[in-house]
Design a protein around this motif. Sequence first.
Motif, short mmCIF file in Angstrom:
data_model
loop_
_atom_site.label_atom_id
_atom_site.label_comp_id
_atom_site.label_asym_id
_atom_site.label_seq_id
_atom_site.Cartn_x
_atom_site.Cartn_y
_atom_site.Cartn_z
N THR A 238 0.90 -1.18 0.01
CA THR A 238 0.14 -0.18 0.10
C THR A 238 0.80 1.26 -0.06
OG1 THR A 238 -1.76 -1.11 1.34
CG2 THR A 238 -1.80 1.28 1.31
N PHE A 239 1.88 1.21 0.71
CA PHE A 239 2.90 2.21 0.91
C PHE A 239 3.34 2.65 -0.74
CE2 PHE A 239 7.04 4.27 1.43
CZ PHE A 239 6.59 5.28 2.23
N ASP A 240 4.03 1.69 -1.05
CA ASP A 240 4.55 1.94 -2.58
C ASP A 240 3.67 2.48 -3.47
OD1 ASP A 240 6.83 0.86 -1.57
OD2 ASP A 240 6.94 -1.21 -2.78
N ARG A 241 2.22 1.83 -3.34
CA ARG A 241 1.37 2.36 -4.34
C ARG A 241 0.83 3.81 -3.96
NH1 ARG A 241 -2.19 -1.15 -3.42
NH2 ARG A 241 -3.48 -0.11 -1.76
N GLN A 242 0.41 4.09 -2.89
CA GLN A 242 0.45 5.43 -2.53
C GLN A 242 1.61 6.59 -2.76
OE1 GLN A 242 -2.40 6.82 -1.34
NE2 GLN A 242 -3.55 4.77 -1.70
N PHE A 243 2.76 5.98 -2.52
CA PHE A 243 3.94 6.71 -2.74
C PHE A 243 3.96 7.17 -4.21
CE2 PHE A 243 8.33 8.49 -3.23
CZ PHE A 243 8.49 8.79 -1.88
#
Length: 310
Positions: A238-243
């Motif tokens: 999720t972090f990678d996608r949001q970033f």
Amino acid sequence: MKVTILLLEKLSLFELACAVELFALPREDISDWYQTKIVSLSNSTFEGLCSSHFTCEHVNQLEPCDLLVIPSFPVEAQTIDDTIRQEILKHFNAGGRIISFCSGSFLLAALGLLDNREATTHWRYSDEFRARFPGVIYREDILYTYDGVIGCSAGSAAGIDLGIEVIRQDYGHKIANSVARRLVLPAHRSGGQAQFVEKPLETAKSVLSNTLDWAVLNLTPQLSIADIAAKANMTRRTFDRQFIKHYKITPLHWLMQRKLDVAKTLLESTQHPIEHIAEQSGFESAVTLRHNFKKYLSISPREYRGRFKR
């Protein structure tokens, strides 16, 4: 260094003001600051918005200078005045640098100066730019391009980002940061134009922003993207996608750039050995620091210190 701001055909007050603020505003606290003049090869008076007018020096030829700034150029223009063409090419062929803001890249491309170079312009004009200049390596989702010789900005305000980068290469990281702070701007804005085309999700971006502030203060060789994601209370996926959604770069690339920023500042402002700087900026070793300097900056830490330390 001498800078010439060249006005062409139509006056764009904001772009001109950006160029003036960056290169013409006196900065008594910085020695050997730019010597800047505003000229035109066609008119001495230009009409602005709201019945405003601007007057500058009308010249028949450009005096030798280190940097030529093109604040704007009409996108619809299909021809270039012979004098303007000759003088700009003469400046370039003599080894002078050129940067353009927003639509100014259309002029540089029409002169052939962007052939086989990376360039950008405002996202509204991207399709027309690529259609008219297929020989240019067009970069869409970035704020500016600058290879040390020619630079283009994606839009009007992105011209400030480009100008800050020019100042950084001319005067070093510390001076560039000082100028950026005076403009109440970050010394470097991550991401590209896409963040302005669509409205960002402010709540998610705020969470990310706070987490990234924490990461910058806790740079160590052990700090991983998984650690940063955990700090944001997100799974790694999720972090990678949001970033990527909000900053248009990967977390790993962002983390590397922040480490390099810290290393550059330490190289410019201290006499610490390379091994110590590598540790302070979050690299595993001096070897890793040297490798990434070469990879991302095309220069060694020692060469960077020699060029920018004041």
